[in-house]
Design an enzyme around this catalytic site. Sequence first.
Site, short mmCIF file in Angstrom:
data_model
loop_
_atom_site.label_atom_id
_atom_site.label_comp_id
_atom_site.label_asym_id
_atom_site.label_seq_id
_atom_site.Cartn_x
_atom_site.Cartn_y
_atom_site.Cartn_z
NE ARG A 186 6.16 -1.05 10.35
CZ ARG A 186 4.86 -1.05 9.61
NH1 ARG A 186 5.15 -0.24 8.06
NH2 ARG A 186 3.79 -1.55 10.09
NE ARG A 231 7.00 -3.08 6.29
CZ ARG A 231 5.69 -2.81 6.04
NH1 ARG A 231 5.37 -2.03 5.28
NH2 ARG A 231 4.97 -3.31 7.00
NE ARG A 272 1.96 -5.77 11.37
CZ ARG A 272 2.14 -5.31 10.69
NH1 ARG A 272 3.56 -6.49 11.29
NH2 ARG A 272 2.90 -4.88 9.98
CE LYS A 283 -2.91 -1.18 3.78
NZ LYS A 283 -1.95 -2.35 4.11
NE ARG A 304 -4.65 -1.71 9.67
CZ ARG A 304 -3.68 -1.16 9.34
NH1 ARG A 304 -3.20 -0.32 9.10
NH2 ARG A 304 -2.64 -1.75 8.91
#
Length: 189
Positions: A134, A128, A145, A14, A89
């Site tokens: 992160r 990532r 998640r 996204k 969401r």
Amino acid sequence: MLNIVIFGAPGSGKGTQSERIVAKYGINHISTGDVLRAQIKAGTELGKTAKSYIDQGQLLPDELIIDILASTLDSFQESKGVIFDGFPRTIAQAEALKKMLAERGQEVSIMLDLDVPEDELMTRLIKRGQESGRADDNEETIKKRLVVYHSQTSPLIDWYKNDGKYQHINGLGSMEGIFAEIAEAIDKI
Ligand code: ADP
């Protein structure tokens, strides 16, 4: 006004595709995840609250995130439109967005669903996490998640289908190829 909802599971691309959309169409970008990470970095009360949810892989309460979105939206002046990245969401957030835009005489133009298989999402997010550090991109939190995505977020696919705004996008392939499919869908609006 071009109001685009970019939708998809964590790791679906996204953010990457939003940057390209902003560059081509000159609209504003709201990434709720980026707003929250900036608050965490700045050490605000909101940042502290946000961190406790994000580290658990959970969503922030709807009322809180809806308020944040409304004030970000109000900060844009003379906008040609907005790309909503990471919001809505939940169904409650989608309903709030519809109301917020209607109050401004606007509506969502299109919802782009970046569709990526689960094993690929996992691979991308772990990579990532290694590259960016992160904190929520570790295997345990990623799994949580994805569960949250399936239970609370994916019902929005049918919600936007019913609203006549849904557009499927194949989220696998080159970034350019995916963007070409997105641009084709936007240009048809
Ligand atoms: P990703 O799409 O990879 O999960 P984001 O940066 O969009 O990354 O979101 C990171 C985290 O921020 C989410 O897991 C959630 O805790 C919180 N968050 C972001 N947007 C929302 C939202 N619209 N509602 C509730 N929580 C949110």
